[in-house]
Design a protein around this motif. Structure first.
Motif, PDB file in Angstrom:
ATOM      1  N   GLY A   5       0.948  -1.362   0.023  1.00 48.27           N
ATOM      2  CA  GLY A   5      -0.018   0.072  -0.066  1.00 48.27           C
ATOM      3  C   GLY A   5       0.856   1.321  -0.069  1.00 48.27           C
ATOM      4  O   GLY A   5       0.353   2.267   0.448  1.00 48.27           O
ATOM      5  N   GLY A   6       2.076   0.985  -0.459  1.00 45.26           N
ATOM      6  CA  GLY A   6       2.772   2.293  -0.480  1.00 45.26           C
ATOM      7  C   GLY A   6       3.820   2.135   0.736  1.00 45.26           C
ATOM      8  O   GLY A   6       4.665   3.188   0.975  1.00 45.26           O
ATOM      9  N   ARG A   7       3.789   1.378   1.962  1.00 41.41           N
ATOM     10  CA  ARG A   7       4.591   1.437   2.979  1.00 41.41           C
ATOM     11  C   ARG A   7       5.744   0.814   2.967  1.00 41.41           C
ATOM     12  O   ARG A   7       6.886   1.179   3.548  1.00 41.41           O
ATOM     13  N   ALA A   8       6.053   0.313   1.602  1.00 38.76           N
ATOM     14  CA  ALA A   8       7.220  -0.484   1.345  1.00 38.76           C
ATOM     15  C   ALA A   8       7.794  -0.225   0.173  1.00 38.76           C
ATOM     16  O   ALA A   8       6.820  -0.087  -0.806  1.00 38.76           O
ATOM     17  N   GLY A  35       9.615   0.819  -7.028  1.00 37.89           N
ATOM     18  CA  GLY A  35       9.478   2.282  -6.704  1.00 37.89           C
ATOM     19  C   GLY A  35       9.931   2.055  -5.192  1.00 37.89           C
ATOM     20  O   GLY A  35       9.917   1.366  -4.481  1.00 37.89           O
ATOM     21  N   PRO A  36      10.100   3.611  -4.794  1.00 32.50           N
ATOM     22  CA  PRO A  36      10.510   3.698  -3.601  1.00 32.50           C
ATOM     23  C   PRO A  36       9.281   3.560  -2.441  1.00 32.50           C
ATOM     24  O   PRO A  36       8.167   3.683  -3.054  1.00 32.50           O
ATOM     25  N   GLN A  37       9.483   3.595  -1.362  1.00 32.94           N
ATOM     26  CA  GLN A  37       8.538   3.412  -0.245  1.00 32.94           C
ATOM     27  C   GLN A  37       7.947   4.977  -0.311  1.00 32.94           C
ATOM     28  O   GLN A  37       8.693   6.101  -0.475  1.00 32.94           O
ATOM     29  N   LEU A  38       6.765   5.083  -0.040  1.00 29.20           N
ATOM     30  CA  LEU A  38       5.864   6.298  -0.119  1.00 29.20           C
ATOM     31  C   LEU A  38       5.470   6.815   1.231  1.00 29.20           C
ATOM     32  O   LEU A  38       5.514   8.145   1.744  1.00 29.20           O
ATOM     33  N   MET A  39       5.361   6.071   2.236  1.00 24.10           N
ATOM     34  CA  MET A  39       5.098   6.305   3.612  1.00 24.10           C
ATOM     35  C   MET A  39       6.351   7.099   4.039  1.00 24.10           C
ATOM     36  O   MET A  39       7.503   6.871   3.630  1.00 24.10           O
ATOM     37  N   ILE A  60       5.096  15.446  -5.612  1.00 22.26           N
ATOM     38  CA  ILE A  60       4.012  14.167  -5.648  1.00 22.26           C
ATOM     39  C   ILE A  60       3.272  14.145  -6.898  1.00 22.26           C
ATOM     40  O   ILE A  60       3.072  13.280  -7.651  1.00 22.26           O
ATOM     41  N   ARG A  61       2.616  15.192  -6.683  1.00 18.78           N
ATOM     42  CA  ARG A  61       1.444  15.450  -7.778  1.00 18.78           C
ATOM     43  C   ARG A  61       2.086  15.447  -9.060  1.00 18.78           C
ATOM     44  O   ARG A  61       1.782  14.586  -9.944  1.00 18.78           O
ATOM     45  N   ASN A  62       3.194  15.972  -9.314  1.00 15.85           N
ATOM     46  CA  ASN A  62       4.007  15.965 -10.641  1.00 15.85           C
ATOM     47  C   ASN A  62       4.603  14.703 -11.149  1.00 15.85           C
ATOM     48  O   ASN A  62       4.248  14.280 -12.305  1.00 15.85           O
ATOM     49  N   ARG A  63       5.010  14.014 -10.124  1.00 18.69           N
ATOM     50  CA  ARG A  63       5.468  12.673 -10.406  1.00 18.69           C
ATOM     51  C   ARG A  63       4.320  11.560 -10.628  1.00 18.69           C
ATOM     52  O   ARG A  63       4.330  10.850 -11.657  1.00 18.69           O
ATOM     53  N   ILE A  64       3.089  11.810  -9.969  1.00 16.61           N
ATOM     54  CA  ILE A  64       1.832  10.976 -10.367  1.00 16.61           C
ATOM     55  C   ILE A  64       1.246  11.411 -11.698  1.00 16.61           C
ATOM     56  O   ILE A  64       1.001  10.667 -12.599  1.00 16.61           O
ATOM     57  N   LYS A  93      -3.322  12.639   0.086  1.00 13.58           N
ATOM     58  CA  LYS A  93      -3.917  12.709   1.342  1.00 13.58           C
ATOM     59  C   LYS A  93      -3.557  11.226   1.971  1.00 13.58           C
ATOM     60  O   LYS A  93      -3.113  10.966   3.163  1.00 13.58           O
ATOM     61  N   TYR A  94      -3.827  10.138   1.046  1.00 10.62           N
ATOM     62  CA  TYR A  94      -3.738   8.803   1.489  1.00 10.62           C
ATOM     63  C   TYR A  94      -2.161   8.528   1.732  1.00 10.62           C
ATOM     64  O   TYR A  94      -1.816   7.852   2.788  1.00 10.62           O
ATOM     65  N   ILE A  95      -1.248   9.277   0.998  1.00  8.63           N
ATOM     66  CA  ILE A  95       0.268   9.020   1.067  1.00  8.63           C
ATOM     67  C   ILE A  95       0.530   9.347   2.524  1.00  8.63           C
ATOM     68  O   ILE A  95       1.481   8.871   3.325  1.00  8.63           O
ATOM     69  N   ARG A  96       0.160  10.833   2.687  1.00  6.66           N
ATOM     70  CA  ARG A  96       0.402  11.373   4.060  1.00  6.66           C
ATOM     71  C   ARG A  96       0.235  10.739   5.217  1.00  6.66           C
ATOM     72  O   ARG A  96       0.459  10.654   6.331  1.00  6.66           O
ATOM     73  N   ALA A  97      -1.023   9.918   5.158  1.00  7.21           N
ATOM     74  CA  ALA A  97      -1.772   9.199   6.307  1.00  7.21           C
ATOM     75  C   ALA A  97      -1.046   7.961   6.624  1.00  7.21           C
ATOM     76  O   ALA A  97      -1.574   7.166   7.451  1.00  7.21           O
ATOM     77  N   LEU A  98      -0.378   7.530   5.718  1.00  7.59           N
ATOM     78  CA  LEU A  98       0.204   6.190   5.759  1.00  7.59           C
ATOM     79  C   LEU A  98       0.813   5.690   7.073  1.00  7.59           C
ATOM     80  O   LEU A  98       1.686   6.734   7.633  1.00  7.59           O
TER      81      LEU A  98
END
Ligand code: HEC
Length: 120
Positions: free
Chosen positions: A61-64, A68-72, A81-85, A110-115
């Motif tokens: 879920g982006g935790r690891a 690609g890199p970990q997002l948490m 982040i917006r630009n990369r997505i 928001k999801y990434i920030r809340a991980l």
């Protein structure tokens, strides 16, 4: 012969159009499978998105890290982040600018920030 195939065809298509529209509406109105608690996001189910689309490369879920890199706990700012997505990175990550609108990317940020680390 006065048969005009073009207009015949057109009439057929316009008769079918409501049916086609109704079918696609039905499909898009089908709620996403609710294996996980519904995301607070109004528009897209971000955990589901990570399970299907992003999880190939951003594991757990982006935790690891994956391909690609970990997002948490990312140190990147929202603009990065917006630009990369939106634009991806050549040879590394596909661009999703045609897939998501700004509001949807906001939900992803928001999801990434809340991980949080997985419990247990
Ligand atoms: C094919 C693999 C792949 C997929 C699929 C993928 N990414 Fe990535 N992602 C990467 C790679 C590789 C990077 C690192 C790019 C670089 O070198 O800067 C990255 C970077 C990122 C970053 C920036 C992180 C940072 O600290 O630099 C974010 C945010 C991100 N991805 C979000 C997503 C989201 C959201 C999705 C799904 C919609 C997604 N990615 C799908 C491979 C992928």
């Amino acid at each position: 012969m006065k048969l005009n195939w073009n207009s015949l065809l057109n009439r057929k298509i316009s008769a079918l159009l409501p049916l086609i529209l109704a079918t696609s509406l039905t499909v898009s109105a089908t709620p996403a499978r609710a294996e996980q608690p519904a995301a607070p996001a109004g528009q897209i189910d971000v955990p589901q998105l990570f399970a299907t689309t992003c999880g190939w490369c951003h594991s757990d879920g982006g935790r690891a890290a994956g391909k690609g890199p970990q997002l948490m706990d990312t140190k990147r700012d929202d603009d990065f982040i917006r630009n990369r997505i939106k634009n991806g990175k050549s040879g590394a990550m596909p661009a999703f600018g045609a897939t998501f609108d700004d509001a949807q990317i906001d939900e992803i940020i928001k999801y990434i920030r809340a991980l949080k680390p997985d419990q247990g």
